[in-house]
Design an enzyme around this catalytic site. Structure first.
Site, PDB file in Angstrom:
ATOM      1  N   ARG A 230      -5.381 -14.154 -25.124  1.00  0.00           N
ATOM      2  CA  ARG A 230      -5.809 -13.054 -24.270  1.00  0.00           C
ATOM      3  C   ARG A 230      -5.093 -13.099 -22.937  1.00  0.00           C
ATOM      4  NH1 ARG A 230      -6.841 -10.470 -27.766  1.00  0.00           N
ATOM      5  NH2 ARG A 230      -8.751  -9.419 -28.383  1.00  0.00           N
ATOM      6  N   GLU A 259      -3.374  -4.177 -20.115  1.00  0.00           N
ATOM      7  CA  GLU A 259      -2.522  -3.634 -21.183  1.00  0.00           C
ATOM      8  C   GLU A 259      -2.636  -2.119 -21.207  1.00  0.00           C
ATOM      9  OE1 GLU A 259      -3.315  -5.669 -24.875  1.00  0.00           O
ATOM     10  OE2 GLU A 259      -2.963  -7.612 -23.962  1.00  0.00           O
ATOM     11  N   HIS A 279       1.364  -7.020 -27.619  1.00  0.00           N
ATOM     12  CA  HIS A 279       0.120  -7.318 -28.339  1.00  0.00           C
ATOM     13  C   HIS A 279       0.262  -7.047 -29.843  1.00  0.00           C
ATOM     14  CE1 HIS A 279      -4.491  -7.691 -27.686  1.00  0.00           C
ATOM     15  NE2 HIS A 279      -4.134  -8.196 -28.848  1.00  0.00           N
TER      16      HIS A 279
END
Ligand SMILES: NC(=O)C1=CN([C@@H]2O[C@H](COP(=O)(O)OP(=O)(O)OC[C@H]3O[C@@H](n4cnc5c(N)ncnc54)[C@H](O)[C@@H]3O)[C@@H](O)[C@H]2O)C=CC1
Ligand SMILES: O=C(O)CCC(=O)C(=O)O
Length: 528
Positions: A230, A259, A279
């Site tokens: 994360r 993000e 990601h």
């Protein structure tokens, strides 16, 4: 018509499952205000990491019963707000484990062999074999931070590649680490020894900025760090500086504090020894199919009234436990409903006592079921397994759970709920008989043997001639049919209880007349 909103790209296999039970609307990339405007129409919401489900959106979700996160991390869902509203949150804890672990391993290999930079240089016409000399993973020390599902797979594969694997995870036992042939080390020692560090822990208030400038300075100048867990666990500005200055050998990131990664992020300025991916940890065809099926099946089941197997906000109440304990949960809920109607007002303390063989069952689901029953009298349908504990806490109900396996009243044991408030205390006991039949076995310590029914009347009275007849006649005069009657007493002509199962509810005016019968001390109509 039951409706499901899918607000992030989800594998078609998941959509097909949802379509068996609901109208499915796929609307990806919705701005938050648009999501808030339409969410009130939906019974379920299915997301990946692209949708942020805030308290404001949950507040607008009048019909929402379940949020399904097709993946592991639920940090994009305000879980406390969902819990408060009684909305179940489910995820897919294992569907993308391998994908995320392989992404971390791919980034470790890519970093140590400069794959992206060598590729870019070759594509630009270069042939630079000297600049891109790398290192082997073989015999290097890998420090895994977070030895859970993904961390463990990374550790296993790394060992197979000949790496010396160490780990830091405060919640993993020495036995488990030994089984995996991994050395457990404190975090500072792991960072100081490692040639590679790979992060596989959740982002929590404890882990935010865990990897900061100070910790980065303790690493070897050749060491490389990978984060596929994360964003926010590493201080991004400090990392950019450490890579740029050569404090560490390199870094690879798949996840970011914010993000999509901001255009002005200092990470975007680093030209060498840093690899950034958007990601992609869970982005394999296999993982996307796994998580879509896993979560869609849970949404389908919940919409059909069945339990979910990976609920995030009702821990301990997974599908298996629900199925095994079905009649016991039903008993706890029924006794909770009964107790709240006997108490007739706010309750400050609830004791849940698992007696005899009942004590072998896990207490927590039974406590939740008892609270659901207890609070349903006041809160109706808005109370469920998700928010019962929270609502009880907010109402200041102190809950005590007691296991008394020495008590031997019935073959399968019994469950007793007792409550206290400022005026009085009450208790009810029940048991699950053969074939899952429920029985109320004591009321305020008076023995009875009553199957719960929809409408009931409970009285406390003096055991004296004529009282049962008078009550029977009174109900008959008002056309209330008695299905069964039970009297419980401890001594002849002392205090007693009467339990009537009725075919019809008792009108309030009739209750006044019941109270007026000489010898009746209390009368409580109960609806289950
Ligand atoms: N990049 C991506 O696309 C993906 C990222 N993830 C993320 O990867 C992470 C790990 O996922 P799983 O292995 O499935 O979770 P997991 O729950 O199986 O493992 C997490 C481990 O972290 C440990 N941990 C918790 N606090 C810690 C601390 N302060 N220090 C060290 N260890 C700590 C826990 O004890 C546990 O063993 C999660 O943050 C998840 O959201 C998961 C899938 C895909
Ligand atoms: O849905 C995605 O691609 C992100 C997966 C992820 O980060 C997770 O499952 O925690």
């Amino acid at each position: 018509m039951t409706k499901v909103l899918v607000s992030d790209p989800i594998d078609q296999a998941g959509i097909d499952i949802l379509s068996q039970v609901a109208q499915v609307d796929v609307r990806t990339g919705l701005p938050p205000e648009e999501l808030k405007a339409i969410i009130g129409d939906y019974d379920a919401l299915m997301i990946r990491s692209g949708t942020t489900v805030t308290a404001e959106i949950i507040e607008a979700a009048d019909k929402l019963r379940i949020i399904g996160r097709a993946g592991v991390g639920v940090d994009n869902v305000d879980v406390p707000a969902a819990t408060k509203r009684g909305v179940l949150v489910v995820n897919s804890p294992e569907g993308n484990t391998i994908a995320a672990a392989e992404q971390a391993l791919a980034l470790m290999l890519a970093l140590s062999r400069h794959v992206p930079h060598a590729h870019a240089s070759t594509m630009a016409g270069g042939w630079d074999r000297k600049k891109y000399v790398g290192n082997e993973l073989y015999k290097k020390k890998l420090g895994v931070v977070g030895l859970g599902k993904i961390g463990s797979h990374v550790a296993r594969v790394a060992k197979a590649m000949g790496m010396d694997v160490m780990a830091y995870d405060p919640y993993v036992s020495a036995e488990r680490a030994q089984q995996m042939q991994v050395r457990l080390l404190p975090l500072p020692a792991l960072f100081a020894e490692a040639d590679f560090v790979s992060l596989h822990l959740p982002r929590t208030p404890d882990t935010e900025n865990l990897v900061n400038a100070e910790l980065l300075k303790t690493m070897k100048s050749t060491a490389r760090i990978v984060n596929c867990a994360r964003g926010g666990i590493i201080d991004e500005a400090a990392l950019a500086e450490a890579v740029e200055n050569g404090t560490i050998g390199g870094a690879a990131l798949d996840v970011y504090a914010k993000e999509p990664l901001e255009a002005g992020s200092p990470l975007r300025q680093v030209k060498e020894r840093l690899i950034l991916t958007p990601h992609l940890g869970a982005s394999t065809e296999e993982a996307q199919e796994n998580v879509a099926i896993d979560v869609a099946e849970q949404i389908r089941d919940v919409l059909l009234g069945l339990p979910a197997r990976s609920a995030v906000n009702i821990p301990g109440l997974n599908a298996e436990v629900m199925e095994q304990l079905k009649p016991h949960l039903q008993l706890a809920e029924t006794l909770g409903q009964l107790l709240s109607q006997l108490a007739g007002g706010p309750i400050s303390e609830l004791e849940v006592r698992l007696q005899g063989d009942f004590a072998a069952h896990p207490a927590q689901p039974l406590v939740v079921a008892a609270l659901k029953g207890l609070l349903s009298t006041a809160l109706g349908d808005s109370i469920n397994y998700v928010n019962a504990s929270l609502e009880a806490k907010e109402r200041g109900i102190h809950v005590l759970e007691v296991k008394d396996d020495a008590s031997r009243d019935f073959a399968g044991g019994s469950l007793q709920l007792s409550c206290r408030n400022s005026q009085a205390s009450h208790s009810v006991t029940g048991a699950v008989f053969a074939e899952g039949e429920l029985r109320i076995t004591t009321i305020d310590e008076f023995p009875v043997n009553v199957a719960p029914s929809r409408h009931m009347l409970f009285t406390r009275h003096r055991d004296m001639p004529g009282i049962i007849g008078q009550l029977g006649s009174l109900l008959g005069e008002h056309n209330v049919n008695i299905a069964s009657m039970q009297v419980g007493r401890r001594i002849v002509r002392g205090d007693a209880v009467m339990v009537l199962s009725l075919d019809d509810p008792i009108p309030p005016s009739l209750l006044v007349s019941v109270h007026a019968i000489n010898g009746i001390q209390e009368a409580h109509p109960v609806t289950l």
